[in-house]
Design a protein around this motif. Sequence first.
Motif, mmCIF file in Angstrom:
data_model
loop_
_atom_site.group_PDB
_atom_site.id
_atom_site.type_symbol
_atom_site.label_atom_id
_atom_site.label_comp_id
_atom_site.label_asym_id
_atom_site.label_seq_id
_atom_site.Cartn_x
_atom_site.Cartn_y
_atom_site.Cartn_z
ATOM 1 N N HIS A 38 0.821 -1.210 0.000
ATOM 2 C CA HIS A 38 0.000 0.000 0.000
ATOM 3 C C HIS A 38 0.855 1.260 0.000
ATOM 4 O O HIS A 38 0.459 2.273 -0.560
ATOM 5 N N SER A 39 2.028 1.203 0.620
ATOM 6 C CA SER A 39 2.801 2.424 0.790
ATOM 7 C C SER A 39 4.151 2.429 0.079
ATOM 8 O O SER A 39 4.811 3.460 0.046
ATOM 9 N N ALA A 40 4.561 1.298 -0.499
ATOM 10 C CA ALA A 40 5.913 1.246 -1.071
ATOM 11 C C ALA A 40 6.007 0.222 -2.189
ATOM 12 O O ALA A 40 5.142 -0.635 -2.361
ATOM 13 N N PRO A 112 11.289 9.936 -4.596
ATOM 14 C CA PRO A 112 12.685 9.519 -4.755
ATOM 15 C C PRO A 112 13.576 9.860 -3.564
ATOM 16 O O PRO A 112 14.673 9.327 -3.446
ATOM 17 N N ARG A 113 13.105 10.704 -2.668
ATOM 18 C CA ARG A 113 13.890 11.022 -1.468
ATOM 19 C C ARG A 113 13.800 9.911 -0.439
ATOM 20 O O ARG A 113 14.647 9.813 0.443
ATOM 21 N N MET A 128 13.807 -0.549 -1.271
ATOM 22 C CA MET A 128 12.428 -0.183 -0.983
ATOM 23 C C MET A 128 12.311 1.315 -1.225
ATOM 24 O O MET A 128 13.146 2.088 -0.764
ATOM 25 N N VAL A 129 11.285 1.708 -1.964
ATOM 26 C CA VAL A 129 11.039 3.127 -2.227
ATOM 27 C C VAL A 129 9.564 3.395 -1.944
ATOM 28 O O VAL A 129 8.689 2.615 -2.327
ATOM 29 N N MET A 130 9.329 4.490 -1.241
ATOM 30 C CA MET A 130 7.967 4.831 -0.852
ATOM 31 C C MET A 130 7.203 5.403 -2.048
ATOM 32 O O MET A 130 7.749 6.158 -2.853
ATOM 33 N N ARG A 131 5.933 5.015 -2.128
ATOM 34 C CA ARG A 131 5.069 5.544 -3.174
ATOM 35 C C ARG A 131 4.820 7.030 -2.935
ATOM 36 O O ARG A 131 4.800 7.485 -1.796
#
Length: 146
Positions: A38-40, A112-113, A128-131
């Motif tokens: 859901h978040s990443a 991207p941060r 892992m990158v957050m949406r």
Amino acid sequence: MSIQDHAESKLKPSVVLTGSAKESNGPSIGLVDIGVSHSAFLFRVALPSIKNDQSKLKCEIQRDGKVLLQGMITQGTELLQEQSSKCEMIVEKFCCPGPFTISFNLPGPVDPRLFFPKFRSDGILEVMVMRYRHPSDSVNAWAPPS
């Protein structure tokens, strides 16, 4: 095309390889797995023959979800030296030394941060990158398609 077919096609990244990654005869460099929550997004990229401390590995992630990996394969395969013996290779199955790039798109926009890379000892880059979430998005707006 059903909703599930559409969701599955978005999760099968089109991976572009250049340089030494494209010329590999051996263990496949650039194989990509993508996971969705859901978040990443979580992605793993196979990078055999890459040494984290020598490859100058660089990972750039853009807001639209485009990922660009660049680096250098530094291990030469022409001559192996083990203890007191030197061997010239006549069969070469490992990646050729030289620069490489790998690019692919994640299934949606990201921040991207907020990315967390880990280069595992087995030659897998795991990130892992957050949406990306717009402040007006509801919590359910990021649910994976069903």
